[in-house]
Scaffold this motif. Structure first.
Motif, PDB file in Angstrom:
ATOM      1  N   LYS A  63       0.846  -1.195   0.000  1.00  0.00           N
ATOM      2  CA  LYS A  63       0.000   0.000   0.000  1.00  0.00           C
ATOM      3  C   LYS A  63       0.879   1.242   0.000  1.00  0.00           C
ATOM      4  O   LYS A  63       2.008   1.221   0.484  1.00  0.00           O
ATOM      5  N   ALA A  64       0.325   2.341  -0.500  1.00  0.00           N
ATOM      6  CA  ALA A  64       1.012   3.622  -0.497  1.00  0.00           C
ATOM      7  C   ALA A  64       0.357   4.548   0.519  1.00  0.00           C
ATOM      8  O   ALA A  64      -0.846   4.491   0.729  1.00  0.00           O
ATOM      9  N   GLY A  65       1.158   5.387   1.151  1.00  0.00           N
ATOM     10  CA  GLY A  65       0.613   6.361   2.086  1.00  0.00           C
ATOM     11  C   GLY A  65       1.477   6.509   3.316  1.00  0.00           C
ATOM     12  O   GLY A  65       2.595   5.998   3.374  1.00  0.00           O
ATOM     13  N   ARG A  66       0.934   7.203   4.293  1.00  0.00           N
ATOM     14  CA  ARG A  66       1.635   7.344   5.576  1.00  0.00           C
ATOM     15  C   ARG A  66       1.529   6.008   6.308  1.00  0.00           C
ATOM     16  O   ARG A  66       0.412   5.550   6.602  1.00  0.00           O
ATOM     17  N   PRO A  67       2.661   5.369   6.605  1.00  0.00           N
ATOM     18  CA  PRO A  67       2.621   4.010   7.148  1.00  0.00           C
ATOM     19  C   PRO A  67       1.680   3.799   8.323  1.00  0.00           C
ATOM     20  O   PRO A  67       0.871   2.877   8.303  1.00  0.00           O
ATOM     21  N   SER A  68       1.740   4.630   9.337  1.00  0.00           N
ATOM     22  CA  SER A  68       0.892   4.399  10.514  1.00  0.00           C
ATOM     23  C   SER A  68      -0.586   4.461  10.155  1.00  0.00           C
ATOM     24  O   SER A  68      -1.364   3.603  10.576  1.00  0.00           O
TER      25      SER A  68
END
Length: 146
Positions: free
Chosen positions: A92-97
């Protein structure tokens, strides 16, 4: 008790230690393991700041996505070598948390297992806002930091 265990992997030693712990739990509880690698999405602005100008502006995301896929595939192979069954991988892409917490909710995960930031103490991790601390504070299910 745990039927779906989410393990965040990033290729680090601590993430593989977390995976090992999830495999131990899987053997005790016949759970399914979801491996997730989250890469940071680069905006067109961030891509344009690169020293080298790529012909296409989606190249940084594509390269990161491919690298994340390699990490997940490597983790799946290692998990199976260690006796894990029912292992699925996701990128997935994005802010990990944020992505980890959202994914856990969408998949109705019972437990999230993460590696700690091995180079920082607990106090420093809190001040820096490490992924493991943010996930632990936002998740609706138990979080095990290894």
């Amino acid at each position: 008790m745990f039927k779906k265990i989410l393990v965040a992997v990033d290729g680090s030693k601590s993430s593989f230690k977390a995976m090992d712990k999830a495999i131990e739990l899987q053997k005790l509880m016949d759970a399914e393991i979801y491996l997730i690698c989250v890469y940071k999405h680069h905006s067109l602005f961030e891509a344009s700041m690169s020293i080298e100008r790529p012909e296409r502006m989606d190249i940084p995301d594509k390269a990161l996505s491919e690298y994340a896929k390699d990490i997940v595939n490597h983790a799946k192979e290692k998990a199976k070598e260690k006796g894990a069954v029912k292992v699925r991988g996701f990128v997935k892409a994005g802010r990990p948390s944020s992505v980890i917490v959202k994914f856990a909710q969408e998949k109705d995960v019972d437990l999230i297992v993460l590696g700690s930031r091995g180079t920082h103490s607990d106090k420093d991790g809190m001040l820096l806002g490490s992924v493991s601390h943010r996930v632990a504070s936002k998740a609706k299910c138990p979080v095990l930091v290894v």
